[in-house]
Design a protein around this motif. Structure first.
Motif, PDB file in Angstrom:
ATOM      1  N   ILE A 100       0.837  -1.206   0.000  1.00  0.00           N
ATOM      2  CA  ILE A 100       0.000   0.000   0.000  1.00  0.00           C
ATOM      3  C   ILE A 100       0.869   1.251   0.000  1.00  0.00           C
ATOM      4  O   ILE A 100       0.560   2.245  -0.672  1.00  0.00           O
ATOM      5  N   ILE A 101       1.974   1.224   0.759  1.00  0.00           N
ATOM      6  CA  ILE A 101       2.918   2.352   0.711  1.00  0.00           C
ATOM      7  C   ILE A 101       3.427   2.535  -0.714  1.00  0.00           C
ATOM      8  O   ILE A 101       3.532   3.657  -1.223  1.00  0.00           O
ATOM      9  N   GLY A 102       3.736   1.412  -1.367  1.00  0.00           N
ATOM     10  CA  GLY A 102       4.209   1.471  -2.749  1.00  0.00           C
ATOM     11  C   GLY A 102       3.172   2.051  -3.686  1.00  0.00           C
ATOM     12  O   GLY A 102       3.489   2.881  -4.554  1.00  0.00           O
ATOM     13  N   TYR A 103       1.927   1.626  -3.521  1.00  0.00           N
ATOM     14  CA  TYR A 103       0.877   2.147  -4.411  1.00  0.00           C
ATOM     15  C   TYR A 103       0.690   3.657  -4.233  1.00  0.00           C
ATOM     16  O   TYR A 103       0.429   4.386  -5.190  1.00  0.00           O
ATOM     17  N   LYS A 104       0.803   4.145  -3.000  1.00  0.00           N
ATOM     18  CA  LYS A 104       0.661   5.585  -2.763  1.00  0.00           C
ATOM     19  C   LYS A 104       1.761   6.363  -3.491  1.00  0.00           C
ATOM     20  O   LYS A 104       1.501   7.401  -4.107  1.00  0.00           O
ATOM     21  N   LEU A 105       2.992   5.853  -3.414  1.00  0.00           N
ATOM     22  CA  LEU A 105       4.095   6.515  -4.113  1.00  0.00           C
ATOM     23  C   LEU A 105       3.968   6.354  -5.622  1.00  0.00           C
ATOM     24  O   LEU A 105       4.319   7.248  -6.390  1.00  0.00           O
ATOM     25  N   PHE A 106       3.462   5.188  -6.050  1.00  0.00           N
ATOM     26  CA  PHE A 106       3.247   4.940  -7.475  1.00  0.00           C
ATOM     27  C   PHE A 106       2.224   5.931  -8.036  1.00  0.00           C
ATOM     28  O   PHE A 106       2.395   6.454  -9.144  1.00  0.00           O
ATOM     29  N   ASP A 107       1.187   6.190  -7.264  1.00  0.00           N
ATOM     30  CA  ASP A 107       0.167   7.171  -7.662  1.00  0.00           C
ATOM     31  C   ASP A 107       0.801   8.543  -7.879  1.00  0.00           C
ATOM     32  O   ASP A 107       0.483   9.260  -8.831  1.00  0.00           O
TER      33      ASP A 107
END
Length: 810
Positions: free
Chosen positions: A217-224
Motif C-alpha cells: 500500500i505504501i508502494g501504491y501511494k508513491l506509485f500514484d
C-alpha cells in the motif's frame, strides 16, 4: 521472442482485413458523412507501425519514471524502519528494503514488459484489464483475501482519480486509438496506456515479491504520485504523435450536457461551418469548468455523478460489506439475544436458536416508526427550550444511542426478539455513517446536531428501500449530501448562518421526521425543494462573489504595478547616495507616474521604457561631471529631462507647488554636478522613512519589519498549493473561503458565506495566524458527503479487522 516478432505472428494469424479510418464504429461517427481522413485506408503494416511507436513511447516513459518511484519506495521503507518500535519490526523492514533494492532492475524490466505486452493484446483485441473490484460482488465476497481487498481498493482509488484528472487527454487518445482498432470504441480496460494498465503492471510485479500488504500500500501511494501522476506527459506525447500521423488532428473535447450516451463523445471536426461555433462553445465550457472547479463545494450541491463515481462508490460498499463479514467471523460467536447486547456490532447467528423470534424487515420498520416519532418530539422540545439561544445548543443524538434504543425497543416488545446478522450489518452501517457525520470537520456543530436526528429515518429507509446503499444517486443519499454541503457552505461554528440556511435545514429535517412513513418519494420531494432553494442562493452568492472578485483583482492589479514600480526604483537607488529631494521625487510622484504608465500601456511599451529612462538620466545628471564631453551631454539632456518630469507630474495631477519645488531642486542639483560638486546625501533616518513609506504603499512592508522564521516560510509555501474554495475557520468559529489567490502579491481574497469580500490577507499573515492557532484549514474535498463517509467507514473497518487479527494471533 521480442515484441516485434510477436506482432508479426499476431498479424499473420489474425486474419484481419485493412480498414478505413472513418468507419461507422467511431464514437459519434456518421457513415454517410464524408471526411478528409476516411478516404484513406490504413494498411495493416501502417497500423502496426503506429502501435509500435506508441508502445515505444509508453515504454520509454515507464523507464523514465519507474526508477525514481522504486527508489522513493525503498527510501520510505528505510525511514519507517528507523522509527520502528521493536527490533523485530526493524529487522523485518530492513529485510524488505534490501529485497526491494535488490530486485529493482528486474522489477523495472518486468513492469515495462507488461506494458509492452498490452499493445500486443490490444492489436489482437484481447486486452480487457479489470481493476479487480469486479470480484468483490455477489456471493464470493467471503472468499476474498483481505490483502487482495486492500490492493484492489488502492488500485481502484488510483485509477478513479487518474481517469478524472486526465479525462480530456484520455478521451482524445482513445478516439485516435479506435482508428487503429477497426473503429471499435476504446475504454480504460482496452486502452493499452490507460492508468489501469500501469496499476495492473505493478500488481503483476508485486505478485512475485514476498512483501506484506502494508508495504504494498505504501508502494501504491508513491506509485500514484511518481508514476500515475506524471501520465499527462505520456498522453501528450502519444496524442502529438498520432496528430502528426493525421489521425483526427482537429479533435475537440466537448463536455456534453443532457445528451444520449451515444452522442457524448462526438468529435467536432471537418465541417468548417460548425468549427467557429464549436470553438466558441468549447471556450465557454472551459470557463464554466474553471469556475466550477474553483469552488469545490459548489458542484456538490447538484447531486450529479459520473459513471466512475458510481463504480467507485459501489466498490467501496462491496468492500465494506466484505469487511463487516470478516469482522463478524473473527469475533466470538454470540449466543445471547441480540437485544441484550451492549453494542450494535453484535449480531445473532444467521440461523438463530428455535426460541428466538427474528424480526422481519416490516417489523423493524414499525420499531423505527416509534423511534422516529420520539426523535421528532425530542428535537422540537430541545429547540423550544432554547428559542433565544444560538442554533448550536441543540443536543446531539448519539449514533450509538440510536442503535441501543432500537435494541431496547425490540426487547420491550418481545423478550425473545432478535435481529439476523444481515440486518444487524445494515444497522451497523447506518450507525457508522452518522458517527462519521458527527466527527466530520467540514460540518459546523449546529448542523451536526440537527442532522443527527435523521439517523432513525435513514435507518428506516435502509430497510424499506434496498437500493438506498446500492444507488449513489438515490434521492435520500443526495438529500443528505445537499444538507451537509449547504451546512458547510453557509453555516459557521460561531452560530451564524447566511440566507436562513440553518432554518431551511431545520425545516427539512422536521418535515422528514414528521412526514416520512413508508413512501420514499418524500425524499425526492424534499430534495427538489431544498436544492431549488440552495441553487437560488448559490446564484446570488456567485454574483456577489464575482463582483467582489473583479474589484479585488483590480485592486491587486494596482498593487502588482506598485510592487513592480518599487522594484524598478529601488534597484536603481539602493546602495547609492541620494539627495533628499531626489529620493522624494522618485519614491512618490514619479513612482505614481510609473504605476499609471504600467497599468495603461504595459511593461513592453515605449512609454514604460521612456519613463524608466528618465530615472536613469536623472541619476546620471546628478553625478559630478569632470570631462567636457560629459558636461556637453549634460547640457543637451537637461531641458528634455526637466520637461519629461514636468509632463509626468501633470499627467498624475501632482500638486503644482510641490512639483515646481522638486523641479527647482533638480535644477539646482544639476548645476552642482556641472561644477563637479557632489550633492549632500539624505540623512539615514529620512531615507529609511521614505523607503518604508514606499514599501508600505507597494504592500510588502510587513515582511521587512518582521523577519520570516523557517516554520513560517515553510507554511507560506504550503499555502501556495491551497485550492480556490478552501475554507478557513478563525477564532470564534467564523468561516471564510479562499475565492482567489494572487501569485505575484501572495494575497488571498477571503469571502464570507454570502460571497462578500472580507479581506485580502497576505500569505505570511495567514501562516502566522495558523501557527498561533487563530486560524485553521477545514480539510477540503470535492467528494460528496456520502462518498467521504464510505471511505472513512472502510478505513475504520479495515483497522478494526487488523486489530482483531492481531489479537487472535497473540
Amino acid at each position: 521472442m521480442n515484441l516485434m516478432d510477436q506482432y508479426g505472428i499476431l498479424m499473420h494469424n489474425s486474419g484481419m482485413h485493412n480498414s478505413g479510418v472513418g468507419g461507422t464504429g467511431l464514437p459519434g461517427g456518421d457513415a454517410t458523412k464524408p471526411s478528409q481522413y476516411s478516404s484513406v485506408a490504413m494498411s495493416e503494416q501502417l497500423i502496426i507501425e503506429h502501435l509500435k511507436h506508441c508502445r515505444d513511447l509508453t515504454r520509454g516513459f515507464a523507464y523514465r519514471v519507474f526508477p525514481n518511484f522504486w527508489r522513493e519506495w525503498c527510501k520510505q521503507i528505510l525511514e519507517i524502519a528507523e522509527q520502528a518500535k521493536s527490533n523485530k519490526d526493524q529487522v523485518a523492514l530492513y529485510e524488505i528494503q534490501n529485497l526491494l533494492s535488490a530486485v529493482q532492475q528486474a522489477a523495472e524490466q518486468e513492469f515495462c514488459q507488461h506494458l509492452a505486452n498490452g499493445f500486443v493484446k490490444f492489436k489482437n483485441k484481447s486486452l480487457n484489464t479489470l481493476t479487480g473490484e469486479e470480484r468483490f460482488s455477489g456471493d464470493i465476497l467471503s472468499l476474498v483475501e483481505h490483502s487482495d481487498l486492500e490492493e484492489t481498493i488502492a488500485i481502484t482509488s488510483i485509477t478513479h482519480r487518474a481517469d478524472n484528472f486526465f479525462a480530456e487527454n484520455l478521451w482524445a487518445l482513445q478516439q485516435r486509438l479506435a482508428l487503429l482498432n477497426d473503429g471499435e470504441k476504446i475504454d480504460e480496460r482496452t486502452n493499452p496506456a490507460s492508468p489501469v494498465q500501469f496499476c495492473e503492471a505493478l500488481r503483476r510485479v508485486l505478485t512475485n515479491l514476498d512483501v506484506d500488504v502494508k508495504t504494498k500500500i505504501i508502494g501504491y501511494k508513491l506509485f500514484d504520485q511518481d508514476v500515475v501522476g506524471m501520465l499527462g506527459e505520456l498522453y501528450n506525447e502519444l496524442n502529438d504523435y498520432l496528430i502528426r500521423q493525421n489521425l483526427l488532428p482537429n479533435l475537440r473535447f466537448v463536455v456534453a450536457h443532457d445528451k444520449p450516451e451515444s452522442l457524448r463523445e462526438d468529435a467536432i471536426q471537418d465541417d468548417p461551418s460548425e468549427q467557429h461555433h464549436a470553438e466558441a462553445s468549447t471556450q465557454q465550457q472551459a470557463v464554466d469548468a474553471q469556475q466550477h472547479q474553483r469552488r469545490a463545494s459548489d458542484k456538490l450541491l447538484n447531486g450529479a455523478l459520473n459513471p466512475n463515481d458510481i463504480q467507485y462508490q459501489n466498490s467501496l460498499l462491496n468492500a465494506i460489506r466484505l469487511l463487516q463479514t470478516h469482522v463478524t467471523q473473527m469475533m466470538p460467536a454470540i449466543q445471547a439475544n441480540a437485544a441484550a447486547q451492549p453494542a450494535p456490532t453484535a449480531a445473532v447467528p444467521q440461523t438463530p436458536p428455535a426460541q428466538l423470534q427474528v424480526y422481519t424487515s416490516p417489523q423493524l420498520v414499525n420499531v423505527l416508526d416509534q423511534m422516529q416519532a420520539q426523535a421528532l418530539h425530542a428535537s422540537q422540545q430541545a429547540l423550544a427550550d432554547q428559542e433565544t439561544a444560538a442554533p448550536a445548543v441543540i443536543p446531539v443524538q448519539s449514533a450509538a444511542e440510536v442503535s441501543r434504543q432500537m435494541m431496547r425497543q425490540i426487547a420491550s416488545e418481545n423478550e425473545n426478539g432478535a435481529v439476523e446478522a444481515g440486518d444487524m450489518q445494515t444497522i451497523d452501517l447506518v450507525g457508522m455513517l452518522f458517527e462519521y457525520m458527527l466527527s466530520d470537520d467540514h460540518l459546523p456543530d449546529s448542523v451536526k446536531a440537527l442532522l443527527s436526528y435523521l439517523h432513525t429515518p435513514f435507518l428506516k429507509i435502509a430497510f424499506i428501500d434496498k437500493g438506498f446503499f446500492e444507488q449513489p444517486e438515490h434521492p435520500a443519499r443526495v438529500l443528505l449530501n445537499s444538507l451537509a454541503e449547504a451546512g458547510v457552505r453557509w453555516v459557521s461554528n460561531d452560530g451564524s448562518d447566511q440566507y436562513d440556511i440553518f432554518t431551511k435545514i431545520k425545516t427539512t429535517v422536521f418535515r422528514l421526521l414528521h412526514e416520512f412513513k413508508n413512501d420514499v418519494r418524500i425524499f425526492a420531494e424534499l430534495l427538489i425543494e431544498f436544492n431549488g432553494y440552495t441553487n437560488n442562493v448559490a446564484r446570488r452568492q456567485e454574483l456577489m462573489e464575482r463582483r467582489a472578485l473583479e474589484k479585488a483583482q483590480g485592486e491587486e492589479k494596482l498593487r502588482e504595478a506598485k510592487l513592480q514600480v518599487n522594484h524598478e526604483v529601488r534597484s536603481r537607488t539602493d546602495n547609492r547616495d541620494m539627495p533628499s529631494a531626489i529620493l522624494l521625487l522618485l519614491l512618490q510622484p514619479w513612482s505614481d507616474y510609473l504605476s499609471f504608465v504600467l497599468l495603461r500601456y504595459g511593461d513592453k511599451s515605449e512609454s514604460w521604457a521612456r519613463a524608466l529612462r528618465v530615472i536613469d538620466d536623472l541619476l546620471w545628471s546628478l553625478e559630478p561631471k569632470t570631462t567636457q564631453q560629459d558636461k556637453v551631454k549634460h547640457m543637451e539632456l537637461q531641458d528634455d529631462l526637466l520637461s519629461s518630469l514636468e509632463r509626468g507630474f501633470e499627467t498624475i495631477g501632482y500638486e503644482q507647488a510641490k512639483g515646481r519645488k522638486l523641479l527647482d531642486a533638480v535644477a539646482s542639483l544639476q548645476r552642482m554636478a556641472l561644477l563637479s560638486r557632489k550633492a549632500e546625501p539624505a540623512p539615514a533616518p529620512m531615507r529609511t522613512k521614505l523607503e518604508l513609506l514606499a514599501a508600505e504603499k507597494a504592500g510588502h512592508v510587513v515582511a521587512q519589519q518582521h523577519p520570516v522564521s523557517p516554520e513560517e516560510a515553510k507554511l507560506v509555501d504550503s499555502l501556495k498549493m491551497v485550492e480556490f474554495g478552501t475554507w478557513f475557520e478563525f477564532d470564534g468559529g467564523k468561516r471564510l473561503k479562499v475565492a482567489w489567490y494572487n501569485k505575484k502579491t501572495q494575497h488571498y481574497m477571503l469571502v464570507d458565506q454570502q460571497g462578500r469580500k472580507v479581506s485580502l490577507a497576505g500569505g505570511l499573515q495567514l501562516a502566522r495566524d495558523m501557527i498561533a492557532g487563530r486560524a485553521r484549514i477545514i480539510a477540503g474535498s470535492t467528494k460528496p458527503f456520502f462518498e467521504r463517509a464510505l471511505e472513512n467507514i472502510y478505513h475504520n473497518l479495515n483497522e478494526r479487522a487488523d486489530h482483531l487479527k492481531t489479537g487472535a494471533a497473540s
